[in-house]
Design a protein around this motif. Structure first.
Motif, PDB file in Angstrom:
ATOM      1  N   ASP A 102      11.178   7.283  -4.292  1.00  0.00           N
ATOM      2  CA  ASP A 102       9.903   6.891  -3.687  1.00  0.00           C
ATOM      3  C   ASP A 102       9.358   5.613  -4.315  1.00  0.00           C
ATOM      4  OD1 ASP A 102       9.573   8.289  -6.041  1.00  0.00           O
ATOM      5  OD2 ASP A 102       8.021   9.630  -5.311  1.00  0.00           O
ATOM      6  N   LEU A 103       9.687   5.382  -5.593  1.00  0.00           N
ATOM      7  CA  LEU A 103       9.304   4.126  -6.244  1.00  0.00           C
ATOM      8  C   LEU A 103      10.284   3.007  -5.910  1.00  0.00           C
ATOM      9  CD1 LEU A 103       7.687   2.352  -8.146  1.00  0.00           C
ATOM     10  CD2 LEU A 103       8.930   3.377 -10.078  1.00  0.00           C
ATOM     11  N   SER A 104      11.580   3.302  -5.919  1.00  0.00           N
ATOM     12  CA  SER A 104      12.557   2.248  -5.617  1.00  0.00           C
ATOM     13  C   SER A 104      12.385   1.737  -4.189  1.00  0.00           C
ATOM     14  CB  SER A 104      13.982   2.753  -5.847  1.00  0.00           C
ATOM     15  OG  SER A 104      14.315   3.796  -4.944  1.00  0.00           O
ATOM     16  N   ILE A 148       2.240   6.648  -7.699  1.00  0.00           N
ATOM     17  CA  ILE A 148       3.319   5.673  -7.539  1.00  0.00           C
ATOM     18  C   ILE A 148       2.900   4.318  -8.105  1.00  0.00           C
ATOM     19  CG2 ILE A 148       4.563   4.296  -5.819  1.00  0.00           C
ATOM     20  CD1 ILE A 148       5.865   6.925  -6.229  1.00  0.00           C
ATOM     21  N   THR A 149       1.633   3.958  -7.932  1.00  0.00           N
ATOM     22  CA  THR A 149       1.145   2.690  -8.491  1.00  0.00           C
ATOM     23  C   THR A 149       1.302   2.672 -10.009  1.00  0.00           C
ATOM     24  OG1 THR A 149      -0.418   2.368  -6.667  1.00  0.00           O
ATOM     25  CG2 THR A 149      -0.876   1.206  -8.727  1.00  0.00           C
ATOM     26  N   LEU A 150       0.959   3.764 -10.660  1.00  0.00           N
ATOM     27  CA  LEU A 150       1.124   3.837 -12.116  1.00  0.00           C
ATOM     28  C   LEU A 150       2.594   3.729 -12.501  1.00  0.00           C
ATOM     29  CD1 LEU A 150      -1.402   6.667 -13.059  1.00  0.00           C
ATOM     30  CD2 LEU A 150      -1.669   4.215 -13.449  1.00  0.00           C
ATOM     31  N   PHE A 155       0.843  -1.193   0.000  1.00  0.00           N
ATOM     32  CA  PHE A 155       0.000   0.000   0.000  1.00  0.00           C
ATOM     33  C   PHE A 155       0.877   1.241   0.000  1.00  0.00           C
ATOM     34  CE2 PHE A 155      -1.993   3.342   2.719  1.00  0.00           C
ATOM     35  CZ  PHE A 155      -2.946   3.757   1.805  1.00  0.00           C
ATOM     36  N   VAL A 156       0.517   2.216  -0.835  1.00  0.00           N
ATOM     37  CA  VAL A 156       1.269   3.466  -0.944  1.00  0.00           C
ATOM     38  C   VAL A 156       0.376   4.610  -0.458  1.00  0.00           C
ATOM     39  CG1 VAL A 156       2.703   4.898  -2.435  1.00  0.00           C
ATOM     40  CG2 VAL A 156       2.326   2.483  -3.019  1.00  0.00           C
ATOM     41  N   ALA A 189       0.161  -6.771 -10.428  1.00  0.00           N
ATOM     42  CA  ALA A 189      -1.153  -6.125 -10.489  1.00  0.00           C
ATOM     43  C   ALA A 189      -1.115  -4.851  -9.674  1.00  0.00           C
ATOM     44  CB  ALA A 189      -2.231  -7.066  -9.949  1.00  0.00           C
ATOM     45  N   GLY A 190      -1.936  -3.885 -10.069  1.00  0.00           N
ATOM     46  CA  GLY A 190      -1.970  -2.618  -9.353  1.00  0.00           C
ATOM     47  C   GLY A 190      -3.289  -1.904  -9.513  1.00  0.00           C
ATOM     48  N   ALA A 191      -3.690  -1.164  -8.469  1.00  0.00           N
ATOM     49  CA  ALA A 191      -4.901  -0.351  -8.505  1.00  0.00           C
ATOM     50  C   ALA A 191      -4.511   1.096  -8.214  1.00  0.00           C
ATOM     51  CB  ALA A 191      -5.913  -0.841  -7.475  1.00  0.00           C
ATOM     52  N   ALA A 192      -4.702   1.960  -9.204  1.00  0.00           N
ATOM     53  CA  ALA A 192      -4.332   3.380  -9.097  1.00  0.00           C
ATOM     54  C   ALA A 192      -5.600   4.197  -8.904  1.00  0.00           C
ATOM     55  CB  ALA A 192      -3.578   3.817 -10.346  1.00  0.00           C
ATOM     56  N   LEU A 193      -5.733   4.819  -7.758  1.00  0.00           N
ATOM     57  CA  LEU A 193      -6.940   5.540  -7.381  1.00  0.00           C
ATOM     58  C   LEU A 193      -6.672   7.041  -7.376  1.00  0.00           C
ATOM     59  CD1 LEU A 193      -7.623   3.334  -4.207  1.00  0.00           C
ATOM     60  CD2 LEU A 193      -8.063   2.740  -6.608  1.00  0.00           C
ATOM     61  N   ARG A 194      -7.581   7.820  -7.996  1.00  0.00           N
ATOM     62  CA  ARG A 194      -7.503   9.300  -8.041  1.00  0.00           C
ATOM     63  C   ARG A 194      -6.067   9.779  -8.239  1.00  0.00           C
ATOM     64  NH1 ARG A 194      -9.044   7.320  -3.267  1.00  0.00           N
ATOM     65  NH2 ARG A 194      -7.896   7.814  -1.350  1.00  0.00           N
ATOM     66  N   SER A 195      -5.409   9.231  -9.222  1.00  0.00           N
ATOM     67  CA  SER A 195      -3.962   9.384  -9.382  1.00  0.00           C
ATOM     68  C   SER A 195      -3.576  10.508 -10.331  1.00  0.00           C
ATOM     69  CB  SER A 195      -3.356   8.066  -9.871  1.00  0.00           C
ATOM     70  OG  SER A 195      -4.107   7.553 -10.953  1.00  0.00           O
ATOM     71  N   VAL A 196      -2.485  11.183  -9.987  1.00  0.00           N
ATOM     72  CA  VAL A 196      -1.859  12.135 -10.910  1.00  0.00           C
ATOM     73  C   VAL A 196      -1.170  11.337 -12.006  1.00  0.00           C
ATOM     74  CG1 VAL A 196      -0.079  13.901 -11.153  1.00  0.00           C
ATOM     75  CG2 VAL A 196      -1.501  13.848  -9.094  1.00  0.00           C
ATOM     76  N   THR A 197      -1.425  11.698 -13.242  1.00  0.00           N
ATOM     77  CA  THR A 197      -0.782  11.009 -14.368  1.00  0.00           C
ATOM     78  C   THR A 197       0.217  11.902 -15.097  1.00  0.00           C
ATOM     79  OG1 THR A 197      -2.439  11.641 -16.028  1.00  0.00           O
ATOM     80  CG2 THR A 197      -2.912   9.690 -14.694  1.00  0.00           C
TER      81      THR A 197
END
Length: 783
Positions: A622-624, A655-657, A561-562, A669-677
């Motif tokens: 933050d991703l690594s 971060i999920t994206l 979880f992020v 697998a990943g779920a990206a919610l209300r995410s900045v793209t």
């Protein structure tokens, strides 16, 4: 043989039952939070220090109501009547020197509260809004109304206007007249003698009035607007700030489900790069009857170019004066000195400066420079000065600084221009306040552990600290006005906040005043997640919350979880603001998943280097940190490297994206919610600190925005977004979806929520979203 087979079948059935068993469900977790019980918030004391007020909701109404607990009967929780609420004294205002009286404003009118008699009287109702009340003496009150300073003499019953600040310009009326209107007026005056006489007499009266007023000085705002008025201790000085209203290119968010039945546009924020208009600071010298504009051109380093410009050698960079924002101005007790904080609008410099009250010049006492950006506890308010003020000796100021890498409390002798650090160590200080007698400090800190918050008392000039709280978790202390008691909002990692009362002594025992958990919520054995550290690829050691399933149901699969917000702490020992996610993690653990919740680089609570670890590359360290967390689970907890998922909202969605696009070998697998793209489409205040501005530092934006890496998608991706999100606009995922379509990606889907903004409000939306997240993990890594 048949018996052995029978026992095998029974064992398998038991195993299957264990895997699918949980007392929790998505629908239960995501229902109206009232099901959990009622928990206190917005705690404050009355002026007599004998009653605690707080918001509470034991009746399970649509919203909380105001309740109180009297110290004389602390076991009794009373609902506050509407009449008492109306009579309640505002927590904001100004005390006299003895703290026996308090001035405050309610509904634009000025009131005086007698603390000992517990009596409030209306002082002034001008028909115009009153602001910023201040005691000049026990019989003189200063205040602001219509952009001007007034002093009310109680004994004489007179109001004196001390400044003359006017909107527009001296020739405003004439300048606003069109050529046609001037012609009409001239013709009218040429035709009608009586009108000419009246106009001439009016002009003579105006001239005589000016002579009677001794030709008092007038400061014209022209096209600017005034705000942030600070009155000096004697009322002899006034500072105010101005800004020029502008019209940034705001983004329109369409609301498809407006009550009107039509699509109605919501006018929302502009995008990064649309910087606020630079403002000005003025000093009004009452006795000299003049105004000085504060000139920032001599600030040390004001024209310096940031280091990132070196990455663009082909561009011509000019060393121009950077615009500055100002804090409130703090006047010394004897009204002879003033201090303020000035910040470059790019947030790479902050100057604590001593203001000369005779001419508006200043002397810089402390410059804090950061090639990333200035922030941290006590210094992170973009438009304010954070922690800043005077000791009673009229010689020392105090402020917070990250000079050592952690936000600490400092004193500065303004006469000798010498700085003294009062707190030291690899921890941070929060919300320092002076005691009533000005001899001590009260503050919170993370000294015991980064995941705990405790309350301390310390001598004003530094020295031995006394820890006043001891409960392991977060102790949010609201000190009584007489400083004899502490109201404590306390929580730990598996129990929401409750209200406690304790005498302001280390040896005293904290008494619990509320017990708000419902039977339904208490019936489940909520986990206390293990707080662990693991080593990242660069040697850093992030903290994380670890949830481990029972061996009998362990799927050897993991979900990471992020948390959102970027600058936020979630791997701690207190109740999380992500309480729905916390409950969801308990459900996942019941179902056999290992869950890891990391305070990745950029998170709050760990000092300057951790905070700025994402500078110019969001989706870097933050991703690594997520990838290294996955490696930790594989190496230490038996997680199958092909069965790791990731999810999060807002910054966590971003971060999920980035994880799904750039780390396909790690995350299935990943779920990206209300995410900045695409960070070039987010707001200015947050984004420009970390990535600078897109037209000035495009490299930072291109390496930080998921939309540039969409071709890397290999695993299964769920995108979820509210259509009327005015923070991260729905446009973000619309643009990304078109990119995925053009790339002919097939393993993704998008769920949209027509009535939801950035933070969902409807239980049905929460349930639908997390049902989809659970199904994603069950259908991929959970098999």
């Amino acid at each position: 043989m048949a018996l052995a087979l029978r026992f095998l079948v029974i064992a398998l059935l038991i195993s299957i039952s264990a895997v699918s068993q949980s007392d929790l469900s998505v629908k239960k977790i995501m229902q109206d939070p009232n099901w959990m019980g009622t928990f206190p918030s917005s705690v404050e004391w009355n002026e007599q220090s004998n009653t605690i007020y707080f918001d509470y909701n034991p009746e399970q109404n649509v919203s909380d109501s105001l309740y109180k607990i009297r110290l004389s009967n602390p076991s009794n929780i009373e609902k506050v009547s509407l009449e008492e609420q109306k009579a309640k004294v505002s927590p904001y205002g100004d005390y006299n020197d003895k703290r026996t009286q308090k001035l405050f404003v309610k509904s634009g009118d000025l009131y005086l509260h007698d603390v000992k008699k517990n009596r409030t009287v209306l002082v002034l109702d001008l028909g115009e809004s009153i602001q910023s009340p201040k005691f000049i003496s026990d019989s003189e009150y200063a205040f602001i109304s219509n952009n001007n300073l007034y002093i009310y003499n109680v004994k004489q019953g007179q109001i004196q206007k001390k400044t003359n600040i006017e909107s527009g310009s001296a020739n405003d009326k004439e300048s606003k007249k069109s050529e046609k209107n001037r012609w009409v007026e001239d013709e009218n005056l040429s035709l009608l003698e009586e009108v000419r006489v009246q106009k001439k007499n009016s002009e003579l009266r105006d001239e005589n009035r000016k002579l009677l007023d001794d030709e008092s000085y007038t400061f014209y705002l022209d096209k600017q607007r005034a705000f942030s008025f600070d009155i000096s201790e004697t009322g002899n000085y006034l500072t105010f700030q101005t800004y020029t209203p502008d019209s940034p290119d705001n983004t329109m968010v369409p609301n498809y489900v407006d009550a009107s039945g039509y699509t109605e546009p919501l006018n929302t924020r502009s995008k990064v790069g649309d910087q606020d208009s630079p403002g000005d600071l003025y000093l009004y010298h009452i006795q000299k009857d003049t105004v000085f504009k504060i000139d920032t051109s001599n600030l040390p380093g004001i024209t310096e170019l940031p280091k990132y410009t070196e990455d663009y050698p082909d561009r011509d960079w000019e060393e121009n004066q950077r615009p500055v924002t100002f804090s409130e101005v703090k006047f010394s007790p004897n009204d002879q000195k003033a201090v303020l904080s000035m910040r470059a609008q790019d947030n790479k410099d902050r100057w604590i400066s001593l203001l000369n009250l005779n001419d508006g010049s200043f002397e810089v006492l402390d410059r804090q420079h950061d090639e990333a950006w200035i922030a941290g506890p006590g210094i992170s308010n973009y438009y304010g000065g954070g922690t800043l003020g005077w000791l009673a000796d009229d010689k020392h100021i105090y402020y917070q600084s990250e000079a050592t890498g952690y936000s600490h409390l400092y004193l500065h002798d303004v006469e000798a221009n010498q700085q003294k650090q009062l707190t030291k160590g690899n921890f941070e200080v929060f919300n320092p306040q002076l005691s009533m007698d000005k001899k001590s400090w009260f503050f919170s800190s993370s000294e015991v552990h980064p995941g705990e918050r405790h309350f301390y008392k310390m001598p004003v000039m530094g020295g031995t600290k006394t820890q006043l709280t001891s409960m392991e978790g977060k102790n949010t202390v609201i000190l009584s006005p007489d400083e004899k008691h502490m109201a404590i909002l306390f929580s730990n990692s598996n129990s929401p906040e409750e209200l406690f009362l304790k005498k302001t002594k280390a040896s005293a025992t904290a008494k619990r005043l509320t017990s708000g958990q419902s039977k339904a919520f208490s019936a489940y054995d909520w986990r206390t997640p293990e707080l662990i550290q693991f080593e990242a690829e660069d040697g850093a050691k992030p903290y994380a919350r670890l949830y481990k399933p029972k061996e009998s149901v362990d799927k050897n699969a993991a979900v990471i979880f992020v948390h959102g917000a970027g600058y936020l702490q979630n791997a701690h020992k207190w109740w999380s603001s992500y309480f729905r996610e916390y409950m969801f993690h308990n459900l996942l653990t019941d179902l056999g998943y290992t869950v890891l919740d990391i305070d990745y680089r950029g998170s709050a609570g760990y000092g300057r280097d951790w905070r700025t670890g994402i500078y110019r590359h969001m989706g870097g360290k933050d991703l690594s940190d997520q990838v290294d967390g996955a490696k930790y689970l594989i190496e230490n907890h038996g997680v199958n490297p092909e069965k790791i998922g990731i999810y999060g909202g807002s910054y966590g969605g971003f971060i999920t994206l980035m994880a799904m696009f750039n780390e396909a070998d790690t995350f299935a697998a990943g779920a990206a919610l209300r995410s900045v793209t695409d960070w070039a489409h987010y707001n200015h205040g947050y984004t420009s600190n970390i990535l600078n501005e897109p037209h000035l530092d495009p490299k930072a934006y291109r390496q930080s925005s998921p939309i540039y890496f969409a071709e890397g998608l290999e695993g299964d991706l769920l995108i979820a977004h509210g259509v009327i999100d005015t923070n991260v606009h729905f446009q973000d995922v619309v643009r990304l979806s078109q990119r995925l379509i053009e790339l002919e990606k097939e393993n993704w889907e998008m769920a949209v929520y027509p009535v939801e903004g950035h933070g969902f409000t409807q239980p049905s939306s929460w349930t639908d979203e997390y049902r989809r997240i659970l199904e994603l993990f069950e259908d991929t890594i959970g098999k």
